[in-house]
Write a protein that holds these residues in place. Structure first.
Motif, PDB file in Angstrom:
ATOM      1  N   GLY A   9      40.268  29.229  54.741  1.00  0.00           N
ATOM      2  CA  GLY A   9      39.977  29.577  56.126  1.00  0.00           C
ATOM      3  C   GLY A   9      40.956  30.631  56.602  1.00  0.00           C
ATOM      4  N   ILE A  10      40.428  31.701  57.182  1.00  0.00           N
ATOM      5  CA  ILE A  10      41.309  32.816  57.539  1.00  0.00           C
ATOM      6  C   ILE A  10      40.716  33.619  58.698  1.00  0.00           C
ATOM      7  CG2 ILE A  10      40.249  34.336  55.813  1.00  0.00           C
ATOM      8  CD1 ILE A  10      43.037  35.513  55.300  1.00  0.00           C
ATOM      9  N   PRO A  11      41.503  33.902  59.739  1.00  0.00           N
ATOM     10  CA  PRO A  11      41.010  34.770  60.818  1.00  0.00           C
ATOM     11  C   PRO A  11      40.757  36.183  60.297  1.00  0.00           C
ATOM     12  CG  PRO A  11      42.902  33.488  61.542  1.00  0.00           C
ATOM     13  CD  PRO A  11      42.806  33.324  60.047  1.00  0.00           C
ATOM     14  N   PRO A  12      39.752  36.884  60.826  1.00  0.00           N
ATOM     15  CA  PRO A  12      39.391  38.218  60.313  1.00  0.00           C
ATOM     16  C   PRO A  12      40.543  39.213  60.271  1.00  0.00           C
ATOM     17  CG  PRO A  12      37.693  37.405  61.789  1.00  0.00           C
ATOM     18  CD  PRO A  12      38.820  36.424  61.876  1.00  0.00           C
ATOM     19  N   LEU A  13      41.388  39.226  61.304  1.00  0.00           N
ATOM     20  CA  LEU A  13      42.495  40.182  61.336  1.00  0.00           C
ATOM     21  C   LEU A  13      43.476  39.906  60.204  1.00  0.00           C
ATOM     22  CD1 LEU A  13      44.076  42.487  62.618  1.00  0.00           C
ATOM     23  CD2 LEU A  13      45.134  40.815  64.150  1.00  0.00           C
ATOM     24  N   ILE A  14      43.810  38.628  59.995  1.00  0.00           N
ATOM     25  CA  ILE A  14      44.734  38.271  58.917  1.00  0.00           C
ATOM     26  C   ILE A  14      44.120  38.623  57.573  1.00  0.00           C
ATOM     27  CG2 ILE A  14      45.954  36.369  57.800  1.00  0.00           C
ATOM     28  CD1 ILE A  14      46.147  35.015  60.514  1.00  0.00           C
ATOM     29  N   GLY A  15      42.814  38.375  57.445  1.00  0.00           N
ATOM     30  CA  GLY A  15      42.138  38.721  56.200  1.00  0.00           C
ATOM     31  C   GLY A  15      42.229  40.200  55.890  1.00  0.00           C
ATOM     32  N   THR A  16      42.092  41.016  56.914  1.00  0.00           N
ATOM     33  CA  THR A  16      42.165  42.463  56.731  1.00  0.00           C
ATOM     34  C   THR A  16      43.550  42.903  56.282  1.00  0.00           C
ATOM     35  OG1 THR A  16      40.469  42.830  58.418  1.00  0.00           O
ATOM     36  CG2 THR A  16      41.915  44.691  57.902  1.00  0.00           C
ATOM     37  N   ILE A  17      44.583  42.263  56.821  1.00  0.00           N
ATOM     38  CA  ILE A  17      45.956  42.700  56.565  1.00  0.00           C
ATOM     39  C   ILE A  17      46.487  42.196  55.226  1.00  0.00           C
ATOM     40  CG2 ILE A  17      48.344  42.501  57.378  1.00  0.00           C
ATOM     41  CD1 ILE A  17      47.235  42.451  60.229  1.00  0.00           C
ATOM     42  N   VAL A  18      46.317  40.902  54.957  1.00  0.00           N
ATOM     43  CA  VAL A  18      47.021  40.320  53.812  1.00  0.00           C
ATOM     44  C   VAL A  18      46.129  39.922  52.643  1.00  0.00           C
ATOM     45  CG1 VAL A  18      48.794  39.428  55.369  1.00  0.00           C
ATOM     46  CG2 VAL A  18      46.940  37.923  54.666  1.00  0.00           C
ATOM     47  N   PHE A  19      44.848  39.635  52.890  1.00  0.00           N
ATOM     48  CA  PHE A  19      44.073  39.022  51.818  1.00  0.00           C
ATOM     49  C   PHE A  19      43.730  39.964  50.660  1.00  0.00           C
ATOM     50  CE2 PHE A  19      40.255  37.408  49.741  1.00  0.00           C
ATOM     51  CZ  PHE A  19      40.715  36.147  49.380  1.00  0.00           C
ATOM     52  N   PRO A  20      43.369  41.233  50.896  1.00  0.00           N
ATOM     53  CA  PRO A  20      42.996  42.088  49.752  1.00  0.00           C
ATOM     54  C   PRO A  20      44.077  42.158  48.673  1.00  0.00           C
ATOM     55  CG  PRO A  20      42.331  43.115  51.787  1.00  0.00           C
ATOM     56  CD  PRO A  20      43.152  41.922  52.178  1.00  0.00           C
ATOM     57  N   MET A  21      45.333  42.256  49.079  1.00  0.00           N
ATOM     58  CA  MET A  21      46.426  42.334  48.104  1.00  0.00           C
ATOM     59  C   MET A  21      46.549  41.024  47.319  1.00  0.00           C
ATOM     60  SD  MET A  21      49.794  41.083  47.823  1.00  0.00           S
ATOM     61  CE  MET A  21      50.354  40.873  49.523  1.00  0.00           C
ATOM     62  N   ILE A  22      46.442  39.892  48.028  1.00  0.00           N
ATOM     63  CA  ILE A  22      46.526  38.593  47.358  1.00  0.00           C
ATOM     64  C   ILE A  22      45.373  38.412  46.389  1.00  0.00           C
ATOM     65  CG2 ILE A  22      46.391  36.095  47.731  1.00  0.00           C
ATOM     66  CD1 ILE A  22      47.835  36.509  50.395  1.00  0.00           C
ATOM     67  N   ALA A  23      44.160  38.712  46.850  1.00  0.00           N
ATOM     68  CA  ALA A  23      42.968  38.497  46.030  1.00  0.00           C
ATOM     69  C   ALA A  23      42.984  39.348  44.773  1.00  0.00           C
ATOM     70  CB  ALA A  23      41.723  38.794  46.857  1.00  0.00           C
ATOM     71  N   LYS A  24      43.394  40.600  44.892  1.00  0.00           N
ATOM     72  CA  LYS A  24      43.389  41.503  43.747  1.00  0.00           C
ATOM     73  C   LYS A  24      44.315  41.000  42.638  1.00  0.00           C
ATOM     74  CE  LYS A  24      44.094  46.324  42.399  1.00  0.00           C
ATOM     75  NZ  LYS A  24      44.435  47.685  42.876  1.00  0.00           N
ATOM     76  N   LYS A  25      45.528  40.630  43.007  1.00  0.00           N
ATOM     77  CA  LYS A  25      46.503  40.187  42.006  1.00  0.00           C
ATOM     78  C   LYS A  25      46.137  38.821  41.433  1.00  0.00           C
ATOM     79  CE  LYS A  25      50.557  42.757  43.607  1.00  0.00           C
ATOM     80  NZ  LYS A  25      51.978  42.654  44.024  1.00  0.00           N
ATOM     81  N   PHE A  26      45.702  37.899  42.297  1.00  0.00           N
ATOM     82  CA  PHE A  26      45.390  36.553  41.828  1.00  0.00           C
ATOM     83  C   PHE A  26      44.154  36.555  40.934  1.00  0.00           C
ATOM     84  CE2 PHE A  26      43.372  32.349  42.270  1.00  0.00           C
ATOM     85  CZ  PHE A  26      44.407  31.554  41.809  1.00  0.00           C
ATOM     86  N   THR A  27      43.127  37.318  41.307  1.00  0.00           N
ATOM     87  CA  THR A  27      41.901  37.369  40.505  1.00  0.00           C
ATOM     88  C   THR A  27      42.167  37.990  39.139  1.00  0.00           C
ATOM     89  OG1 THR A  27      40.555  37.525  42.509  1.00  0.00           O
ATOM     90  CG2 THR A  27      39.523  38.213  40.448  1.00  0.00           C
ATOM     91  N   LYS A  28      43.063  38.957  39.089  1.00  0.00           N
ATOM     92  CA  LYS A  28      43.415  39.557  37.792  1.00  0.00           C
ATOM     93  C   LYS A  28      44.066  38.527  36.884  1.00  0.00           C
ATOM     94  CE  LYS A  28      45.909  43.470  35.763  1.00  0.00           C
ATOM     95  NZ  LYS A  28      46.758  44.673  36.047  1.00  0.00           N
ATOM     96  N   LYS A  29      44.864  37.636  37.463  1.00  0.00           N
ATOM     97  CA  LYS A  29      45.565  36.617  36.679  1.00  0.00           C
ATOM     98  C   LYS A  29      44.657  35.433  36.350  1.00  0.00           C
ATOM     99  CE  LYS A  29      49.869  33.940  36.678  1.00  0.00           C
ATOM    100  NZ  LYS A  29      51.102  33.609  37.455  1.00  0.00           N
ATOM    101  N   HIS A  30      43.760  35.088  37.280  1.00  0.00           N
ATOM    102  CA  HIS A  30      42.872  33.927  37.105  1.00  0.00           C
ATOM    103  C   HIS A  30      41.431  34.321  37.427  1.00  0.00           C
ATOM    104  CE1 HIS A  30      46.288  31.277  36.570  1.00  0.00           C
ATOM    105  NE2 HIS A  30      46.802  31.682  37.708  1.00  0.00           N
ATOM    106  N   PRO A  31      40.782  35.065  36.548  1.00  0.00           N
ATOM    107  CA  PRO A  31      39.428  35.567  36.838  1.00  0.00           C
ATOM    108  C   PRO A  31      38.375  34.478  36.958  1.00  0.00           C
ATOM    109  CG  PRO A  31      40.047  35.984  34.551  1.00  0.00           C
ATOM    110  CD  PRO A  31      41.285  35.511  35.239  1.00  0.00           C
ATOM    111  N   GLN A  32      38.663  33.262  36.473  1.00  0.00           N
ATOM    112  CA  GLN A  32      37.672  32.192  36.524  1.00  0.00           C
ATOM    113  C   GLN A  32      37.713  31.405  37.836  1.00  0.00           C
ATOM    114  OE1 GLN A  32      38.990  30.444  32.684  1.00  0.00           O
ATOM    115  NE2 GLN A  32      36.848  30.595  32.079  1.00  0.00           N
ATOM    116  N   VAL A  33      38.665  31.723  38.694  1.00  0.00           N
ATOM    117  CA  VAL A  33      38.764  31.055  39.990  1.00  0.00           C
ATOM    118  C   VAL A  33      38.099  31.923  41.059  1.00  0.00           C
ATOM    119  CG1 VAL A  33      40.311  30.162  41.766  1.00  0.00           C
ATOM    120  CG2 VAL A  33      40.898  29.876  39.359  1.00  0.00           C
ATOM    121  N   THR A  34      37.195  31.323  41.812  1.00  0.00           N
ATOM    122  CA  THR A  34      36.509  32.025  42.898  1.00  0.00           C
ATOM    123  C   THR A  34      37.214  31.737  44.218  1.00  0.00           C
ATOM    124  OG1 THR A  34      34.382  31.834  41.769  1.00  0.00           O
ATOM    125  CG2 THR A  34      34.324  32.303  44.129  1.00  0.00           C
TER     126      THR A  34
END
Length: 311
Positions: free
Chosen positions: A96-121
């Protein structure tokens, strides 16, 4: 009756609308209405009070909704447990994440985490922080990212971002040429705020009251980019996090630091205590610690650090 019917019913309650719920789950409204009607017939009760325009649960509907939450949460936990048995970081994490927070912090987290754990959605549920708190408490999401502080003994809290607020203003505004402004200079300005479902709504009002005035609210919105467009149309001023500015492509907007004092915001991850934490969620928390996104425990209050589960 199956679990999917209960999930569809819950979506109607959460959206407070058959139309919005049908759109969210990709069904036609008649089909969704038929499913809810079938559920009512099977249970032998009316779930909604249809005597008014506003969609309201009956007493029986509230009982069914509360029990449905528990059933869906148990089913989700069953899948998480089975994933853990395989000792693989697989599965889905609902955040759960407010849209503004998602815009600021989530893309960086998602990119690095998905690269490390591609099987986690990673599934995002974008709502105001107040609503996110409710979803974490009712176990409809695995974790939430919100604006702190939050006073709820049911949560583990992981602080992870501290940042200054800036003034966002049209470049022709009389204050636009200043290098820094104080909050007290804004007492006559029309404010454009986030909607009441967002913690930043109350936070900005609180900061203004602390500075000695009640802000004049001209507009409210749930979208930060619409707020910026309203500022660009000279309809008011906004106070938003400093890191929003690089994401704005509008040359009409200026971002100016605020002093005396400088308002700050702090973000944190919240998880419900006593809830089973999936292996995938633990991997995400470990990743955030390794990347130094979650603040180390010595920067937290002593009581908070003692209550945190080990990722």
């Amino acid at each position: 009756m199956d679990i999917r019917e209960l999930q569809h019913f819950m979506e109607v309650v959460n959206q407070k609308s058959f139309t919005k719920a049908a759109s969210a789950i990709h069904l036609s409204q008649p089909a969704l209405s038929k499913i809810v009607k079938k559920l009512e017939e099977e249970l032998g009760v009316d779930l909604f009070d249809r005597s008014t325009r506003k969609l309201t649960l009956t007493d029986a509907g509230q009982v069914v909704y509360n029990q449905s939450q528990k059933l869906v949460s148990t089913l989700h936990e069953l899948h998480a447990l089975l994933d853990d048995l395989r000792h693989l970081p697989t599965g889905e994490i609902k955040i759960g994440i407010p849209p503004l927070i998602g815009t600021i912090v989530f893309p960086m987290i998602a990119k690095k985490f998905t690269k490390k754990h591609p099987q986690v959605t990673l599934e995002l549920v974008e709502l105001g922080a107040k609503r996110i708190v409710e979803l974490v408490e009712s176990e409809q999401v695995d974790l939430g990212i919100i604006v702190l502080p939050v006073q709820n003994p049911m949560f583990h809290i992981y602080p992870f971002v501290q940042e200054e607020f800036n003034l966002y203003i049209h470049h022709k505004h009389p204050l636009a040429q200043k290098q820094v402004v104080s909050l007290s200079e804004l007492k006559e300005e029309p404010f454009i705020l986030f909607s009441k479902d967002f913690s930043l709504h109350d936070r900005i009002i609180h900061e203004c009251i602390e500075a000695g005035f009640q802000p004049k609210i001209a507009y409210e919105s749930s979208q930060w980019d619409l707020i910026i467009e309203l500022v660009a149309s000279e309809l008011g001023i906004a106070i938003l996090p400093k890191s929003v500015y690089p994401k704005i492509n509008n040359p009409l907007i200026r971002s100016i630091p605020i002093s005396s004092p400088t308002p700050m915001w702090e973000l944190g991850i919240i998880l419900k205590k006593e809830r089973y934490m999936s292996f995938a969620t633990r991997e995400l928390l470990s990743f955030l610690v390794d990347e130094e996104i979650i603040l180390p425990s010595h920067m937290m209050k002593k009581e908070e650090a003692q209550n945190l589960p080990t990722p």
